[in-house]
Design a protein around this motif. Structure first.
Motif, PDB file in Angstrom:
ATOM      1  N   VAL A  55       0.004  -1.777 -12.224  1.00  0.00           N
ATOM      2  CA  VAL A  55       0.885  -2.149 -12.637  1.00  0.00           C
ATOM      3  C   VAL A  55       1.632  -3.529 -12.369  1.00  0.00           C
ATOM      4  CG1 VAL A  55       3.355  -1.661 -13.620  1.00  0.00           C
ATOM      5  CG2 VAL A  55       1.748   0.019 -13.985  1.00  0.00           C
ATOM      6  N   ARG A  56       1.472  -3.786 -10.997  1.00  0.00           N
ATOM      7  CA  ARG A  56       2.293  -4.955 -10.607  1.00  0.00           C
ATOM      8  C   ARG A  56       1.180  -5.544  -9.217  1.00  0.00           C
ATOM      9  NH1 ARG A  56       6.161  -2.433 -11.849  1.00  0.00           N
ATOM     10  NH2 ARG A  56       5.780  -0.793 -10.396  1.00  0.00           N
ATOM     11  N   ARG A  57       1.241  -6.850  -9.211  1.00  0.00           N
ATOM     12  CA  ARG A  57       0.261  -7.368  -8.327  1.00  0.00           C
ATOM     13  C   ARG A  57       0.237  -6.806  -6.752  1.00  0.00           C
ATOM     14  NH1 ARG A  57       0.541 -13.498  -8.949  1.00  0.00           N
ATOM     15  NH2 ARG A  57       2.555 -13.430  -7.788  1.00  0.00           N
ATOM     16  N   LYS A  58       1.635  -6.522  -6.500  1.00  0.00           N
ATOM     17  CA  LYS A  58       2.027  -6.079  -5.184  1.00  0.00           C
ATOM     18  C   LYS A  58       1.236  -4.866  -4.960  1.00  0.00           C
ATOM     19  CE  LYS A  58       6.109  -6.133  -2.014  1.00  0.00           C
ATOM     20  NZ  LYS A  58       7.242  -6.293  -2.095  1.00  0.00           N
ATOM     21  N   SER A  59       1.103  -3.787  -6.088  1.00  0.00           N
ATOM     22  CA  SER A  59       0.607  -2.605  -5.670  1.00  0.00           C
ATOM     23  C   SER A  59      -0.904  -2.850  -5.669  1.00  0.00           C
ATOM     24  CB  SER A  59       0.770  -1.496  -6.791  1.00  0.00           C
ATOM     25  OG  SER A  59       0.402  -2.347  -8.294  1.00  0.00           O
ATOM     26  N   GLU A  60      -1.683  -3.737  -6.276  1.00  0.00           N
ATOM     27  CA  GLU A  60      -3.037  -4.128  -6.065  1.00  0.00           C
ATOM     28  C   GLU A  60      -3.520  -4.446  -4.771  1.00  0.00           C
ATOM     29  OE1 GLU A  60      -4.775  -5.697  -9.615  1.00  0.00           O
ATOM     30  OE2 GLU A  60      -6.601  -6.225  -8.614  1.00  0.00           O
ATOM     31  N   GLU A  61      -2.438  -5.356  -4.228  1.00  0.00           N
ATOM     32  CA  GLU A  61      -2.722  -6.159  -2.911  1.00  0.00           C
ATOM     33  C   GLU A  61      -2.388  -4.898  -1.723  1.00  0.00           C
ATOM     34  OE1 GLU A  61      -0.830 -10.534  -4.252  1.00  0.00           O
ATOM     35  OE2 GLU A  61       0.457  -9.172  -2.800  1.00  0.00           O
ATOM     36  N   LYS A  62      -1.590  -3.960  -1.917  1.00  0.00           N
ATOM     37  CA  LYS A  62      -1.560  -2.907  -0.991  1.00  0.00           C
ATOM     38  C   LYS A  62      -3.039  -2.005  -1.108  1.00  0.00           C
ATOM     39  CE  LYS A  62       2.112  -0.318  -1.268  1.00  0.00           C
ATOM     40  NZ  LYS A  62       3.721   0.006  -1.728  1.00  0.00           N
ATOM     41  N   LEU A  63      -3.469  -1.898  -2.213  1.00  0.00           N
ATOM     42  CA  LEU A  63      -4.790  -1.363  -2.177  1.00  0.00           C
ATOM     43  C   LEU A  63      -5.803  -1.917  -1.472  1.00  0.00           C
ATOM     44  CD1 LEU A  63      -6.694   0.633  -3.663  1.00  0.00           C
ATOM     45  CD2 LEU A  63      -7.174  -1.156  -5.149  1.00  0.00           C
ATOM     46  N   TYR A  64      -5.794  -3.309  -1.615  1.00  0.00           N
ATOM     47  CA  TYR A  64      -7.134  -4.048  -1.027  1.00  0.00           C
ATOM     48  C   TYR A  64      -6.833  -3.847   0.603  1.00  0.00           C
ATOM     49  CZ  TYR A  64      -8.461  -5.704  -5.521  1.00  0.00           C
ATOM     50  OH  TYR A  64      -8.710  -5.959  -6.799  1.00  0.00           O
ATOM     51  N   SER A  65      -5.634  -3.878   1.084  1.00  0.00           N
ATOM     52  CA  SER A  65      -5.535  -3.549   2.392  1.00  0.00           C
ATOM     53  C   SER A  65      -5.977  -2.302   2.813  1.00  0.00           C
ATOM     54  CB  SER A  65      -3.872  -4.309   2.840  1.00  0.00           C
ATOM     55  OG  SER A  65      -3.453  -3.282   3.365  1.00  0.00           O
ATOM     56  N   TYR A  66      -5.384  -1.372   2.042  1.00  0.00           N
ATOM     57  CA  TYR A  66      -5.755   0.037   2.501  1.00  0.00           C
ATOM     58  C   TYR A  66      -7.271   0.370   2.478  1.00  0.00           C
ATOM     59  CZ  TYR A  66      -5.803   5.010   2.412  1.00  0.00           C
ATOM     60  OH  TYR A  66      -6.071   6.496   2.830  1.00  0.00           O
ATOM     61  N   LEU A  67      -7.956  -0.504   1.539  1.00  0.00           N
ATOM     62  CA  LEU A  67      -9.716  -0.458   1.474  1.00  0.00           C
ATOM     63  C   LEU A  67     -10.073  -1.014   2.611  1.00  0.00           C
ATOM     64  CD1 LEU A  67     -10.196  -0.907  -2.509  1.00  0.00           C
ATOM     65  CD2 LEU A  67     -10.634   1.139  -1.038  1.00  0.00           C
ATOM     66  N   GLY A  68      -9.612  -2.091   2.835  1.00  0.00           N
ATOM     67  CA  GLY A  68     -10.244  -2.807   4.377  1.00  0.00           C
ATOM     68  C   GLY A  68      -9.834  -1.831   5.347  1.00  0.00           C
ATOM     69  N   ARG A  69      -8.818  -1.157   5.662  1.00  0.00           N
ATOM     70  CA  ARG A  69      -8.780   0.047   6.422  1.00  0.00           C
ATOM     71  C   ARG A  69      -9.780   1.038   6.572  1.00  0.00           C
ATOM     72  NH1 ARG A  69      -2.948   1.926   6.104  1.00  0.00           N
ATOM     73  NH2 ARG A  69      -3.692   3.867   7.109  1.00  0.00           N
ATOM     74  N   LEU A  70      -9.956   1.450   5.184  1.00  0.00           N
ATOM     75  CA  LEU A  70     -11.073   2.517   4.862  1.00  0.00           C
ATOM     76  C   LEU A  70     -12.247   1.966   5.428  1.00  0.00           C
ATOM     77  CD1 LEU A  70      -9.826   4.227   1.713  1.00  0.00           C
ATOM     78  CD2 LEU A  70      -9.670   4.979   4.254  1.00  0.00           C
ATOM     79  N   ALA A  71     -12.779   0.881   4.966  1.00  0.00           N
ATOM     80  CA  ALA A  71     -13.892   0.233   5.316  1.00  0.00           C
ATOM     81  C   ALA A  71     -14.217   0.189   6.787  1.00  0.00           C
ATOM     82  CB  ALA A  71     -14.186  -1.316   4.658  1.00  0.00           C
ATOM     83  N   ARG A  72     -13.249  -0.194   7.642  1.00  0.00           N
ATOM     84  CA  ARG A  72     -13.513  -0.333   8.999  1.00  0.00           C
ATOM     85  C   ARG A  72     -13.771   1.321   9.545  1.00  0.00           C
ATOM     86  NH1 ARG A  72      -9.303  -4.067   8.195  1.00  0.00           N
ATOM     87  NH2 ARG A  72      -7.850  -2.758   8.611  1.00  0.00           N
ATOM     88  N   LEU A  73     -12.939   2.384   9.082  1.00  0.00           N
ATOM     89  CA  LEU A  73     -13.336   3.726   9.407  1.00  0.00           C
ATOM     90  C   LEU A  73     -14.370   4.063   9.106  1.00  0.00           C
ATOM     91  CD1 LEU A  73     -11.966   6.408  10.267  1.00  0.00           C
ATOM     92  CD2 LEU A  73     -11.169   6.770   7.881  1.00  0.00           C
ATOM     93  N   LYS A  74     -15.108   3.544   7.920  1.00  0.00           N
ATOM     94  CA  LYS A  74     -16.451   4.013   7.482  1.00  0.00           C
ATOM     95  C   LYS A  74     -17.363   3.675   8.338  1.00  0.00           C
ATOM     96  CE  LYS A  74     -18.928   4.171   3.091  1.00  0.00           C
ATOM     97  NZ  LYS A  74     -19.081   3.561   2.002  1.00  0.00           N
ATOM     98  N   LYS A  75     -17.153   2.433   8.951  1.00  0.00           N
ATOM     99  CA  LYS A  75     -18.307   1.950  10.041  1.00  0.00           C
ATOM    100  C   LYS A  75     -18.332   2.845  11.300  1.00  0.00           C
ATOM    101  CE  LYS A  75     -18.468  -2.867   9.257  1.00  0.00           C
ATOM    102  NZ  LYS A  75     -17.450  -4.064   9.143  1.00  0.00           N
ATOM    103  N   ARG A  76     -17.289   3.349  11.500  1.00  0.00           N
ATOM    104  CA  ARG A  76     -17.477   4.463  12.743  1.00  0.00           C
ATOM    105  C   ARG A  76     -17.911   5.840  12.298  1.00  0.00           C
ATOM    106  NH1 ARG A  76     -12.096   2.356  13.231  1.00  0.00           N
ATOM    107  NH2 ARG A  76     -11.253   4.549  13.082  1.00  0.00           N
TER     108      ARG A  76
END
Ligand code: SF4
Length: 441
Positions: A55-76
């Motif tokens: 719905v808002r650009r901010k909510s989408e930006e928060k998503l990409y930052s959370y996905l970045g954290r998950l990507a780092r977790l997935k490497k481990r």
């Protein structure tokens, strides 16, 4: 035969509104039905699904930052990572380019297929998006309710209104309604499972029509209110242009329908409302508020407001402040306009400078804070029925709950109180909550 996801653990993280919270209950419920067990954090999961809000650009930006954290977790620690919900539907395969750690992308109409998507995604990335004209029925058997005492029950999904700023018609697709019989079956099942509160959900619940009989929302609300058990019935969201007197009469006739209503305003300027394609004027909105207040004494209203929509002048903004003063909302969700892809407003010049949007938002929220503080003070000294929802963040030995009007109450009570109606004497009030003490009953 062993269930397809037997032995795996699933974690679902939700961004966004009540509709998304309910969708997450379906996502987890479908995975559990296929044999998975629930995990309480991504670190403990074999399947992680992120349910997103566009719905808002901010909510989408928060998503990409959370996905970045998950990507780092997935490497481990490898797991299957899925992105569901509105961003999945709007961005589709583009998400895989942006975050290669994603294994599958699923829009709201694909949740029934989740077990199969998880298995296929372990081999190669999968995208399952697109809208179906039919209602995707996911019943109580595949709904992992977060709280047994409060049941979300979807009645419709999608939207045909195309408000100029809104991405929902693209992310959720055209409006479709759930058959009334299925709505009522889920309400009865929730009541039998101990629900004290039922919340009917949809993007525009007041445009509901049963696909078979043509029953409208007022009739559906009456039928739901007649189901024995739940003491409180709520619904969200209503569109002011569709809110007929039949719905007001249904609310007035059934004391179990809560005297609380979310009625999105968006702007108090008729000129801005026309550019937003909202379908009502400032005057029509205020007349509706007056009719509601006449018929439903004690009704508490909440709303949504956008500041800085393209072309919004100081006079337009003043008109919005004027509606806040007149309608005296008990709560607002207020935002700065940000253009969203695919919407009509994305093609308009985003011509209100950022510093002006910021200043207007601060001013709007300041006025609303004053109104809420005054309104909340009027409850001091009263005894209110409160649905306890769990521990209060305001200190040990305190609980939190909500009133029929959806006011937050923090109160002294024995620890562990949740999912019960209690009586609270209100001893004080701030702009965002009431506080008091439980009266032993
Ligand atoms: S009515 Fe307007 S704001 Fe609400 S979901 Fe539909 S397009 Fe979006």
């Amino acid at each position: 035969m062993s269930p397809p996801l037997g032995g795996r653990k699933a974690f679902v993280r939700t961004f966004g509104c009540q509709m998304n919270l309910n969708d997450s209950e379906h996502i987890l419920g479908v995975l559990l039905e296929a044999g998975a067990a629930a995990a309480d954090r991504p670190e403990a999961a074999d399947i992680v699904v992120v349910n997103t809000c566009a719905v808002r650009r901010k909510s989408e930006e928060k998503l990409y930052s959370y996905l970045g954290r998950l990507a780092r977790l997935k490497k481990r620690r490898p797991f299957v990572l899925g992105v569901a919900g509105c961003v999945a539907q709007v961005r589709q395969a583009g998400l895989l380019d942006r975050r290669p750690a994603i294994d599958f992308v699923v829009g709201p109409d694909g949740y029934r297929e989740l077990p199969e998507l998880v298995l296929r995604a372990a081999e190669s990335p999968v995208v399952r998006t697109g809208h179906s004209p039919d209602w995707r029925e996911i019943g109580p058997e595949a709904t992992a309710r977060a709280n047994p005492w409060s049941a979300f029950v979807p009645v419709m999904e999608g939207c045909d209104n195309y408000c100029a700023y809104c991405i929902v018609p693209f992310s959720r697709g055209p409006e479709k309604c759930r058959p009334a019989g299925r709505v009522l079956a889920e309400v009865r099942a929730a009541a039998e499972a101990g629900a004290l509160e039922v919340q009917l959900l949809g993007q525009n619940v007041d445009s509901y029509r049963d696909p078979g009989s043509g029953l409208g929302f007022a009739g559906l609300l009456e039928a739901v209110a007649a189901v024995p058990g739940p003491a409180w019935v709520r619904f969200i969201t209503s569109h002011p242009k569709n809110f007929g007197d039949d719905i007001i009469r249904a609310m007035a006739a059934h004391p179990s329908v809560c005297r609380a209503l979310h009625l999105p305003l968006q702007s108090g300027s008729t000129a801005v409302l026309a550019r937003m394609n909202r379908g009502y004027t400032r005057e029509a909105y205020l007349e509706l508020v007056a009719r509601l207040r006449d018929s439903l004494p004690g009704l508490l209203l909440s709303t949504d407001v956008i500041v800085g929509f393209p072309g919004e002048t100081e006079d337009d903004f003043e008109a919005t402040l004027g509606v806040l003063r007149e309608a005296r909302f008990a709560g607002i969700f207020s935002f700065r306009f940000s253009p969203r892809p695919l919407t009509a407003a994305a093609a308009l010049p985003d011509d209100v400078p950022l510093e002006v949007k910021r200043r207007r938002l601060v001013e709007l929220q300041g006025l609303q804070k004053t109104i809420q503080a005054e309104l909340n003070r009027s409850f001091v000294g009263r005894e209110l029925t409160v649905l306890a929802t769990g521990p209060s963040p305001r200190g040990a030995g305190r609980c939190q709950g909500r009133t029929e009007g959806n006011l937050v109450v923090n109160f002294d009570a024995p620890a562990g109180l949740a999912g019960r109606f209690v009586t609270v004497r209100v001893t004080g009030a701030g702009p965002y909550s009431l506080h008091g003490a439980m009266i032993p009953g």
